[in-house]
Design a protein around this motif. Structure first.
Motif, PDB file in Angstrom:
ATOM      1  N   PRO A 116      -3.017  -3.796   9.724  1.00 28.22           N
ATOM      2  CA  PRO A 116      -4.104  -4.748  10.005  1.00 28.22           C
ATOM      3  C   PRO A 116      -5.150  -4.792   8.890  1.00 28.22           C
ATOM      4  O   PRO A 116      -5.414  -3.785   8.229  1.00 28.22           O
ATOM      5  N   TYR A 117      -5.746  -5.953   8.739  1.00 29.03           N
ATOM      6  CA  TYR A 117      -6.756  -6.164   7.710  1.00 29.03           C
ATOM      7  C   TYR A 117      -7.924  -5.194   7.865  1.00 29.03           C
ATOM      8  O   TYR A 117      -8.373  -4.583   6.898  1.00 29.03           O
ATOM      9  N   GLN A 118      -8.450  -5.062   9.089  1.00 30.10           N
ATOM     10  CA  GLN A 118      -9.630  -4.223   9.312  1.00 30.10           C
ATOM     11  C   GLN A 118      -9.377  -2.768   8.936  1.00 30.10           C
ATOM     12  O   GLN A 118     -10.259  -2.094   8.414  1.00 30.10           O
ATOM     13  N   LEU A 119      -8.161  -2.293   9.174  1.00 33.81           N
ATOM     14  CA  LEU A 119      -7.820  -0.907   8.851  1.00 33.81           C
ATOM     15  C   LEU A 119      -7.840  -0.673   7.342  1.00 33.81           C
ATOM     16  O   LEU A 119      -8.401   0.320   6.865  1.00 33.81           O
ATOM     17  N   ILE A 120      -7.265  -1.591   6.590  1.00 38.61           N
ATOM     18  CA  ILE A 120      -7.272  -1.455   5.129  1.00 38.61           C
ATOM     19  C   ILE A 120      -8.674  -1.657   4.571  1.00 38.61           C
ATOM     20  O   ILE A 120      -9.104  -0.938   3.677  1.00 38.61           O
ATOM     21  N   ASN A 121      -9.407  -2.618   5.108  1.00 40.16           N
ATOM     22  CA  ASN A 121     -10.757  -2.895   4.616  1.00 40.16           C
ATOM     23  C   ASN A 121     -11.682  -1.701   4.821  1.00 40.16           C
ATOM     24  O   ASN A 121     -12.569  -1.454   4.003  1.00 40.16           O
ATOM     25  N   GLN A 122     -11.490  -0.930   5.894  1.00 40.99           N
ATOM     26  CA  GLN A 122     -12.337   0.234   6.149  1.00 40.99           C
ATOM     27  C   GLN A 122     -11.969   1.424   5.269  1.00 40.99           C
ATOM     28  O   GLN A 122     -12.822   2.249   4.962  1.00 40.99           O
ATOM     29  N   SER A 123     -10.699   1.535   4.870  1.00 43.33           N
ATOM     30  CA  SER A 123     -10.256   2.693   4.097  1.00 43.33           C
ATOM     31  C   SER A 123      -9.241   2.260   3.037  1.00 43.33           C
ATOM     32  O   SER A 123      -8.051   2.558   3.141  1.00 43.33           O
ATOM     33  N   ILE A 124      -9.723   1.562   2.029  1.00 41.66           N
ATOM     34  CA  ILE A 124      -8.848   0.977   1.012  1.00 41.66           C
ATOM     35  C   ILE A 124      -8.103   2.053   0.226  1.00 41.66           C
ATOM     36  O   ILE A 124      -6.914   1.925  -0.048  1.00 41.66           O
ATOM     37  N   ASP A 125      -8.772   3.137  -0.128  1.00 36.05           N
ATOM     38  CA  ASP A 125      -8.125   4.183  -0.936  1.00 36.05           C
ATOM     39  C   ASP A 125      -6.958   4.845  -0.208  1.00 36.05           C
ATOM     40  O   ASP A 125      -6.004   5.290  -0.843  1.00 36.05           O
ATOM     41  N   THR A 126      -7.008   4.916   1.098  1.00 35.64           N
ATOM     42  CA  THR A 126      -5.929   5.517   1.875  1.00 35.64           C
ATOM     43  C   THR A 126      -4.646   4.702   1.770  1.00 35.64           C
ATOM     44  O   THR A 126      -3.550   5.242   1.817  1.00 35.64           O
ATOM     45  N   TYR A 127      -4.785   3.393   1.638  1.00 37.55           N
ATOM     46  CA  TYR A 127      -3.628   2.491   1.645  1.00 37.55           C
ATOM     47  C   TYR A 127      -3.254   1.956   0.267  1.00 37.55           C
ATOM     48  O   TYR A 127      -2.571   0.950   0.167  1.00 37.55           O
ATOM     49  N   LYS A 128      -3.684   2.621  -0.796  1.00 36.41           N
ATOM     50  CA  LYS A 128      -3.313   2.189  -2.152  1.00 36.41           C
ATOM     51  C   LYS A 128      -1.802   2.163  -2.293  1.00 36.41           C
ATOM     52  O   LYS A 128      -1.109   3.057  -1.823  1.00 36.41           O
ATOM     53  N   ASN A 129      -1.305   1.123  -2.936  1.00 33.97           N
ATOM     54  CA  ASN A 129       0.118   0.883  -3.192  1.00 33.97           C
ATOM     55  C   ASN A 129       0.938   0.593  -1.934  1.00 33.97           C
ATOM     56  O   ASN A 129       2.165   0.579  -1.995  1.00 33.97           O
ATOM     57  N   ALA A 130       0.300   0.365  -0.803  1.00 39.95           N
ATOM     58  CA  ALA A 130       1.031   0.013   0.417  1.00 39.95           C
ATOM     59  C   ALA A 130       1.534  -1.428   0.299  1.00 39.95           C
ATOM     60  O   ALA A 130       0.769  -2.327  -0.061  1.00 39.95           O
TER      61      ALA A 130
END
Length: 185
Positions: free
Chosen positions: A36-50
């Motif tokens: 979901p957009y909100q999940l990535i927007n809150q923690s962008i560094d966690t999802y790098k290269n996803a």
């Protein structure tokens, strides 16, 4: 030995149903994760290269000498990877590509679907406020045609009528009551 009639009907129906898929191959053949957009927007560094498949409407396009950057208003995608603009937009994201994106083609409000990976965040100014938005490195960008949008609006409005599953069309009057009319096809 001749194939039976039920077998022929099954084969024809599978061919017709296979032709009904309208997800373009450039975005269909990408192994994306549904984050979901909100999940990535809150923690962008966690999802790098996803790897992701996102869509929305174009806000603006900026072209540099060797790359292009497009800002998009995020909308959830339907089963054909088409942005559901009848729902609320969730926020902005930016798309980076090495290809030239012509602002005359990628006009404000045009629907796009992007496949790619999360690169990080980018800082943008909206009015007097500076915000951080997700930055996506594009693998493929699909621009939806006006004809697809009009067809999609027609089918969605025509076949989503009625409070009961299986009933479509306009209400009819029968035995003193109004009820949805069922099409038998």
């Amino acid at each position: 030995m001749k194939p039976s009639i039920p077998f022929r009907l099954l084969l024809c129906s599978l061919l017709f149903l296979g032709a009904c898929t309208s997800m373009p191959p450039d975005i269909r053949n990408f192994a994306a994760t549904d984050i979901p957009y909100q999940l990535i927007n809150q923690s962008i560094d966690t999802y790098k290269n996803a790897p992701i498949r996102w869509g929305g409407t174009v806000i603006e396009v900026e072209n540099e000498a060797d790359s292009s950057l497009m800002q998009v208003l995020f909308y959830p995608l339907d089963r054909n990877a088409y942005p559901q603009t009848n729902k609320l937009g969730e926020g902005r994201f930016a798309v980076e590509t090495s290809e030239f994106l012509d602002p005359a083609i990628f006009v404000k409000g045009a629907e796009v679907t992007i496949t790619g990976s999360v690169k990080g965040s980018i800082e943008r100014t909206v009015g007097n406020k500076t915000i951080h938005i997700p930055l996506i490195t594009a693998k493929a960008i699909h621009l939806w045609s006006q004809a697809y949008r009009e067809d999609n609006m027609y089918w969605n409005s025509r076949y989503r009528y009625g409070p009961y599953p299986g009933y479509y069309g306009y209400p009819s009057f029968y035995n003193g009551y109004y009820r949805p009319y069922r099409l038998w096809w």
